[in-house]
Design an enzyme around this catalytic site. Sequence first.
Site, PDB file in Angstrom:
ATOM      1  N   TYR A   1      44.598  37.215  46.885  1.00 51.92           N
ATOM      2  CA  TYR A   1      43.619  38.295  46.868  1.00 51.92           C
ATOM      3  C   TYR A   1      43.750  39.153  48.124  1.00 51.92           C
ATOM      4  CZ  TYR A   1      41.501  35.299  43.292  1.00 51.92           C
ATOM      5  OH  TYR A   1      41.283  34.514  42.188  1.00 51.92           O
TER       6      TYR A   1
ATOM      7  N   HIS B   1      47.430  28.392  41.262  1.00 48.06           N
ATOM      8  CA  HIS B   1      46.963  29.712  40.842  1.00 48.06           C
ATOM      9  C   HIS B   1      47.817  30.287  39.711  1.00 48.06           C
ATOM     10  CE1 HIS B   1      45.118  33.720  42.487  1.00 48.06           C
ATOM     11  NE2 HIS B   1      44.888  33.523  41.208  1.00 48.06           N
TER      12      HIS B   1
END
Length: 313
Positions: free
Chosen positions: A56, A122
């Site tokens: 992110y 992820h």
Amino acid sequence: MQYKQLGNTDLQLSILGYGASPLGSVFQDIKESEGIRTVHTALDQGINYIDCSPYYGLTKAETVLGKALKGVNRDKYILSTKAGRYGAGFEDFDVSPQRIQSSLEESLVRLGVDELDMFLLHDIEFVDLEQVIHESLPYLDRLKKAGKIRYFGITGYPLKSFQQVVEQYDIDCVLSYCRYALHDDSLTQLMPLLKEKGVGLINASPTAMGLLTKRGAPDWHPAAQELIDCCRAAEAVCLRYGVDLTQVAMQYAVHHQAISSTLVGTANPINLLNNIEWIKEPINAELVLEIKTLFDTCAETVWASGRVENQDQ
């Protein structure tokens, strides 16, 4: 705030969790100070679960979150971050034990903590699931047994990837995004298996990464135009009822019994407080039915993600 146990773990998560991706300016540029205030507001309101990732904002979200958590008692929050994804392309994935180890060390420094409550792989659909099952997850298991992390799990979008992994390896939790929301609730298909295995379930992106908001989807959103149009039609329906589309989306997503926590992402304290107030109110069943009927007419409510062999058929 209400709390639920996460699968067979000893973690009690707030039913509304804080997704820290906006701290990395993923959806729009933010003021760091406002993002930090949002984290503090979440904690003050009883939200005890915070999720992040080095992906992110290319480590920006973890860095800002670390600043926000500085000086906060460690027992006040449950923290998860991720490993394996470090950019937008297939070449930016690495789920090898060596990279998982270095990723853990880097994240701990950015976040300013000594231990993670949950460490997640992820977006596993972008890599070879055989490597995930036979190499990555066993290494996470070793980290858990060594006391480096408390629990571990996987994140992603296609349900097929989750099923393949959960059936073959014992994990603690699954973090799914955009699969239990007004536009698509197919995550319910996976819930019996997760319950049988004692795997905790976390739901993210109840607004479908911005689709179910007034602002609408960001330019990079992978949804088909038909789905984007349906979401705008759903917004018009909500306006007719005098309510905010995001309000209905949050109310719909948060209260499923099988979901321990639903992550909401924002870097605006006022937006966060609105979400907290909204989930306290009863949902309008008639409105939900009208919106769900609208999405039933949409042929493409899901999108492609990851390797072809890992996508839902």
